[in-house]
Write an enzyme that holds these catalytic residues in place. Structure first.
Site, PDB file in Angstrom:
ATOM      1  N   TYR A 104     -29.797  11.580 119.785  1.00 42.53           N
ATOM      2  CA  TYR A 104     -29.289  11.291 121.127  1.00 42.53           C
ATOM      3  C   TYR A 104     -30.405  11.293 122.166  1.00 42.53           C
ATOM      4  CZ  TYR A 104     -24.487  11.409 119.528  1.00 42.53           C
ATOM      5  OH  TYR A 104     -23.311  11.113 118.906  1.00 42.53           O
ATOM      6  N   TYR A 128     -14.267  11.937 120.777  1.00 39.84           N
ATOM      7  CA  TYR A 128     -15.499  11.994 119.985  1.00 39.84           C
ATOM      8  C   TYR A 128     -15.231  12.926 118.809  1.00 39.84           C
ATOM      9  CZ  TYR A 128     -20.119  13.087 118.281  1.00 39.84           C
ATOM     10  OH  TYR A 128     -21.217  13.263 117.463  1.00 39.84           O
ATOM     11  N   ASP A 177      -9.228  18.590 115.598  1.00 41.39           N
ATOM     12  CA  ASP A 177     -10.688  18.707 115.547  1.00 41.39           C
ATOM     13  C   ASP A 177     -11.100  19.844 116.481  1.00 41.39           C
ATOM     14  OD1 ASP A 177     -13.405  18.523 115.780  1.00 41.39           O
ATOM     15  OD2 ASP A 177     -13.463  16.398 116.290  1.00 41.39           O
ATOM     16  N   LYS A 235     -19.793  24.216 114.224  1.00 37.90           N
ATOM     17  CA  LYS A 235     -20.447  24.799 115.405  1.00 37.90           C
ATOM     18  C   LYS A 235     -20.323  26.312 115.448  1.00 37.90           C
ATOM     19  CE  LYS A 235     -20.418  20.671 118.363  1.00 37.90           C
ATOM     20  NZ  LYS A 235     -21.854  20.416 118.360  1.00 37.90           N
TER      21      LYS A 235
END
Length: 460
Positions: free
Chosen positions: A19, A149, A255, A284
């Site tokens: 990114y 996303y 998610d 995460k």
């Protein structure tokens, strides 16, 4: 002695960052980090930076937590890795048991992987094959929000919004259905936040009902849509999605890669809304960012659709080399033990109040269009024209200006386009927040005021 400038130069010679437009590194080279402790990062020149975004939203307990470090060290001394097909190990079993004890009711089966995108890819394949295994061959499509996303693999991108992140790959995507995002600040159906009848949820419900024969699953980020712009939407919307999917025989995939493990004020965002999905994706915060790990949790019903004699070819043929890595599992169990021993709602609420108060101090600024947040996450959306909600264009890099000014004031303020946000670790103290927010107010105000003066100068 190695210094930051020398390491940055060596990095640019060979490393390709995610990114990141690498040409930007000519003016803004990457910052080499030597160490980290708590909420602070330290470079090779001795300067510190407040890690305001938890190192990409994963660092729940701060850096260098002794219990997690100790668990990693101890596990590395006994078993660092083993094939997870036909073999198992205590760290994976213990981690699964702890997860099941805190997950929403019914999620009793744990499938390990190694990152968030993969956890989503697993969930999509799991749902798809469930319907194939049970004879509903037409149920092959997925439904998602148009600003979602869900990751960077092809399947995950297919159920994400088509935007700057992934538009070049659009010809590769699966044919997924999309419905408008419940983006209250920029309502897709023109309603006013707080005084609507959730017409956006009506659209979701109609789409599920009209396509239920073909739909395998609806996938959604519960309550907080991260990379889409830190969009926070009402709990009632999530409850209505759960209700219609259950009624229509469509899986709900939650998610929770970014929202799991206390970030919204409950252990999982689904729990905050009082619902349980059919499949949940985690990563995460599962290891507090100490090691890569992904999990796809599901129900006994879905698991049983794959449980059969070998010759019937219902096996879930999916796996990764580092599935259920013992050291990662040990880190995850240590992180969960810490969470289970604290008052997560109370701690998160204290952080939320301080963060909300800080963000609200910008509420009257002409370049601040919206302020929103949930739990330890808070964001402000910057606009060129507050009345018209006109966004800044891609060449007007006000977010980059705030990022660079933040670095000067010992802050990592990495924006999402025109969204300036904080994604704080649950471990942050009152004293750290006071210093962090004081520095952030100075840095952000300096940039916003400069852009405001620039705009007034153009008007004249």
């Amino acid at each position: 002695m190695v210094n930051s400038a020398d390491l940055a130069r060596r990095d640019i010679e060979h490393v390709w960052h995610p990114y990141t437009q690498m040409k930007d590194c000519e003016k803004h080279p990457p910052i080499p980090i030597r160490s980290a402790k708590g909420v602070r990062l330290y470079d090779h020149d001795g300067k510190f930076y407040y890690d305001t975004i938890s190192s990409w939203w994963c660092n729940v307990h701060g850096h260098g937590h002794p219990a997690i470090v100790r668990a990693i060290q101890e596990q590395a001394q006994t078993l660092e890795h083993v094939l997870f097909a036909g073999f198992t190990h205590e760290p994976a079993i213990e981690c699964a048991e702890k997860l099941v004890s805190i997950l929403p009711a019914g999620l009793g089966r744990i499938f390990y992987s190694d990152n968030g995108s993969t956890a989503v890819e697993v969930a999509m394949k799991m749902s798809f094959q469930y319907w194939q295994n049970t004879g509903s061959k037409k149920k092959m499509r997925f439904l998602a929000l148009d600003m979602a996303y869900h990751g960077d693999t092809i399947g995950a991108m297919s159920v994400s919004g088509v935007d700057l992140f992934n538009q070049v790959f659009a010809p590769l995507f699966l044919d997924a259905l999309k419905v408008p995002t419940p983006y209250c600040y920029r309502c897709p159906v023109g309603c006013k936040a707080g005084s609507c009848s959730m017409e956006c949820a009506d659209i979701m419900e109609r789409t599920v009902r009209d396509n239920s024969e073909d739909l395998a699953a609806v996938i959604i980020e519960p309550l907080l849509m991260g990379a889409g712009g830190m969009i926070v939407y009402p709990e009632e919307y999530l409850r209505r999605v759960r209700k219609v999917t259950a009624e229509c025989g469509v899986h709900l995939i939650a998610d929770e890669v970014a929202t799991g493990f206390g970030r919204t004020g409950s252990m999982f965002a689904c729990g905050k809304a009082g619902i349980a999905p059919d499949i949940m994706c985690l990563s995460k915060g599962i290891t507090s960012g100490y090691l890569p790990m992904g999990v796809t949790a599901t129900t006994e019903d879905i698991f049983n659709a794959f449980y059969d004699d070998h010759e019937n070819k219902k096996t879930f043929y999916h796996g990764h080399t580092f599935t259920a890595n013992p050291i990662a599992c040990a880190a995850a169990s240590a992180s969960m033990r810490i969470l289970m021993g604290m008052d997560v709602p109370g701690k998160v609420e204290a952080i939320r109040r301080r963060l909300s108060g800080f963000l609200d101090s910008f509420g009257s600024h002409p370049l601040v269009g919206d302020i929103r947040g949930i739990g330890v996450v808070g964001a402000m959306e910057l606009v060129k024209d507050r009345d018209k909600k006109t966004p800044f264009g891609i060449k007007e890099r006000i977010g980059l200006d705030i990022y660079t000014q933040g670095l000067s004031d010992n802050l990592v303020l990495r924006p999402l386009g025109n969204i300036i946000y904080f994604f704080l670790p649950i471990s942050i103290t009152e004293e750290e927040m006071s210093d962090m927010f004081g520095r952030a107010h100075k840095a952000i105000s300096k940039v916003l005021d400069a852009w405001s003066k620039r705009g007034r100068g153009k008007e004249r």
